[in-house]
Design a protein around this motif. Structure first.
Motif, short mmCIF file in Angstrom:
data_model
loop_
_atom_site.label_atom_id
_atom_site.label_comp_id
_atom_site.label_asym_id
_atom_site.label_seq_id
_atom_site.Cartn_x
_atom_site.Cartn_y
_atom_site.Cartn_z
N THR A 198 0.82 -1.21 0.00
CA THR A 198 0.00 0.00 0.00
C THR A 198 0.86 1.27 0.00
N GLY A 199 1.91 1.24 -0.80
CA GLY A 199 2.62 2.47 -1.12
C GLY A 199 1.98 3.07 -2.37
N PRO A 200 2.58 4.09 -2.96
CA PRO A 200 2.00 4.71 -4.15
C PRO A 200 1.79 3.74 -5.31
N ALA A 201 2.67 2.75 -5.48
CA ALA A 201 2.51 1.80 -6.58
C ALA A 201 1.28 0.92 -6.37
N GLY A 202 1.16 0.36 -5.18
CA GLY A 202 0.03 -0.52 -4.89
C GLY A 202 -1.30 0.23 -4.91
N VAL A 203 -1.31 1.43 -4.33
CA VAL A 203 -2.55 2.23 -4.31
C VAL A 203 -2.94 2.61 -5.73
N SER A 204 -1.95 3.03 -6.54
CA SER A 204 -2.24 3.39 -7.93
C SER A 204 -2.79 2.20 -8.70
N SER A 218 -1.61 -1.77 4.62
CA SER A 218 -2.11 -1.06 5.78
C SER A 218 -3.04 0.05 5.33
N ASN A 219 -4.16 0.22 6.05
CA ASN A 219 -5.06 1.32 5.72
C ASN A 219 -4.46 2.68 6.10
N ASN A 220 -3.37 2.64 6.85
CA ASN A 220 -2.62 3.89 7.08
C ASN A 220 -1.52 4.06 6.04
N LEU A 221 -1.52 3.18 5.06
CA LEU A 221 -0.57 3.21 3.94
C LEU A 221 0.87 2.98 4.40
N SER A 222 1.75 3.05 3.43
CA SER A 222 3.16 2.78 3.73
C SER A 222 3.72 3.85 4.66
N GLU A 223 4.41 3.40 5.72
CA GLU A 223 5.03 4.34 6.66
C GLU A 223 6.09 5.17 5.98
N LYS A 224 6.72 4.56 4.99
CA LYS A 224 7.81 5.24 4.28
C LYS A 224 7.30 6.53 3.65
N VAL A 225 6.05 6.50 3.15
CA VAL A 225 5.50 7.69 2.48
C VAL A 225 5.29 8.82 3.48
N SER A 226 4.65 8.51 4.61
CA SER A 226 4.35 9.59 5.56
C SER A 226 5.63 10.17 6.17
N LYS A 227 6.71 9.39 6.12
CA LYS A 227 7.96 9.88 6.69
C LYS A 227 8.75 10.76 5.71
N ALA A 228 8.33 10.77 4.45
CA ALA A 228 9.07 11.56 3.46
C ALA A 228 9.00 13.04 3.84
N GLN A 229 10.12 13.74 3.70
CA GLN A 229 10.16 15.15 4.09
C GLN A 229 9.33 16.02 3.17
N GLU A 230 9.74 16.06 1.92
CA GLU A 230 9.01 16.89 0.98
C GLU A 230 9.13 16.30 -0.41
N ILE A 231 8.02 16.25 -1.13
CA ILE A 231 8.02 15.71 -2.48
C ILE A 231 7.85 16.90 -3.44
#
Lengths: 104, 285
Positions: B11-17, B34-47
């Motif tokens: 459930t990161g951007p690839a799976g959700v897409s 996870s319904n809270n999605l990938s932890e890695k994404v929420s930890k990203a500083q700025e995209i």
């Protein structure tokens, strides 16, 4: 032919002393992938009388499971002339299993 | 359980897409993660380079993905997938203690950092296991170790105590530890797994433990251990431009399919993987 249920009492006769190539499916009733594998193993038994197809319930036959170092099920073991010649851990397709049997 | 058209793992951007496109194409889809999605994404500083969403924080991006899923009625099954079995005309998916079936599978579990322990691959199926719920019953009366990376691993260790004579627990980077009293906590770092034809020892930075089996419970299972026979190159699943792997009906996308590790690339590949799965479903009809 149907799948033969093995115990420690008939294992030697049905597998080790058998001149056919035999397939042994180590399984348990609580195991999901084993349930998925059961119809595949049954079909192979029905369609290929040249193989002896057997199954062993690892909960009931813990001595055999121990002897053959079963750590994960289903484990599919192929015996020829009393020795293990091939082994697959986990469920697999009928084609893959048949090709292992044919190569044994 | 009814067989799904497409199972998506991650459930990161690839799976959700991929899940969004599968839903648009009206395919019966199951999504694991996870319904809270990938932890890695929420930890990203700025995209900075996601088109249409300038200067986005990881938390905001995560919320936007979640909002998109909610709008479309997509939710994730919060179970860890420990094995995918190619059965010929369908796939069997082991998720915790349950089996699911799908005609096609998309792997989007992200890249796994860190090397396997020495001896881990060699002894897989010979005393090394990735799923205590699946294999615990085969360790009746045995001495076992759990190398646990998350809270779910603590639950699995507890389950293991119902069968094993002894359970050692080696936590890796855990914040919260609430272990069952029958479990012996050991805060040493595991280094290697050794034995002859099966596991006999777990060696840490300080000691050596005699064991019959070790359960290595990470957040995700490495792709070549997840699917037997899957082609891997350089720690990534090998895919072509259609996101097809060497196994028919099995696709991979996102970080697990290779660099660059970028959200926009992951989302694009998720879209391609879902469309390829749809074409595959039309072919096998």
């Amino acid at each position: 032919m149907s799948v033969i249920q093995l115990t420690k009492d008939n294992f030697k006769e049905k597998v080790l002393d058998n001149s056919n190539v035999s397939l042994v499916d180590f399984y348990a009733d609580w195991c999901g992938p084993c349930k998925m594998m059961a119809p595949v193993v049954a079909e192979i038994a029905e369609e290929n009388p040249q193989f002896t197809v057997c199954k062993i319930n690892t909960d009931e036959q813990s001595a055999l499971a121990e002897e053959y170092s079963i750590f994960s099920i289903p484990t599919l073991m192929i015996f020829k002339d009393g020795v293990v010649v091939d082994k697959h851990v986990g469920a697999c397709s009928k084609a893959d299993l048949l090709s292992k049997l044919n190569n044994a | 359980m009814e067989r799904a058209d497409i199972a998506i793992i991650g459930t990161g951007p690839a799976g959700v897409s991929a899940a969004i496109t599968a839903k648009v194409r009206n395919k019966k889809t199951i999504l694991f993660g996870s319904n809270n999605l990938s932890e890695k994404v929420s930890k990203a500083q700025e995209i900075l380079n996601y088109p249409g969403l300038p200067s986005l924080s990881g938390t905001d991006f995560s919320m936007k993905l979640k909002g998109h899923m909610d709008d479309m009625g997509i939710s994730a099954i919060e179970k860890k997938v420990s094995a995918v079995y190619p059965m010929g005309d369908y796939f069997g998916i082991q998720a915790s203690d349950e089996m699911y079936e799908a005609k096609s599978v998309i792997i989007a579990t992200g890249v796994i950092h860190g090397k396997p322990f020495s001896g881990e691959k060699e002894f897989l199926g010979k005393g090394v296991s990735y799923c205590a719920t699946c294999d615990a019953a085969l360790y009746k009366g045995k001495i076992t170790a759990v190398i646990g990376y998350n809270e779910e691993a603590q639950q699995e260790a507890k389950f293991l105590t119902e069968f094993a004579k002894k359970v050692y627990y080696f936590p890796i980077g855990n914040k919260k530890l609430e272990l069952d009293e029958n479990i012996e906590l050991i805060t040493e770092f595991p280094k290697a797994i050794s034995g002859n034809d099966k596991v006999e020892c777990l060696i840490t930075d300080k000691n050596k433990y005699e064991i019959d089996g070790v359960f290595i419970l990470r957040d995700a299972v490495a792709p070549d251990q997840l699917v037997s026979g899957l082609d891997i190159a350089d720690n990534h699943v090998e895919v072509n431009l259609m996101m097809e792997t060497n196994i028919r009906g099995l696709f991979a996308c996102g970080d697990i399919a290779g660099k660059p590790y970028q959200y926009v690339k992951a989302a694009g590949q998720g879209n391609v993987a879902a469309l390829s799965a749809v074409s595959y479903l039309n072919e096998i009809k």
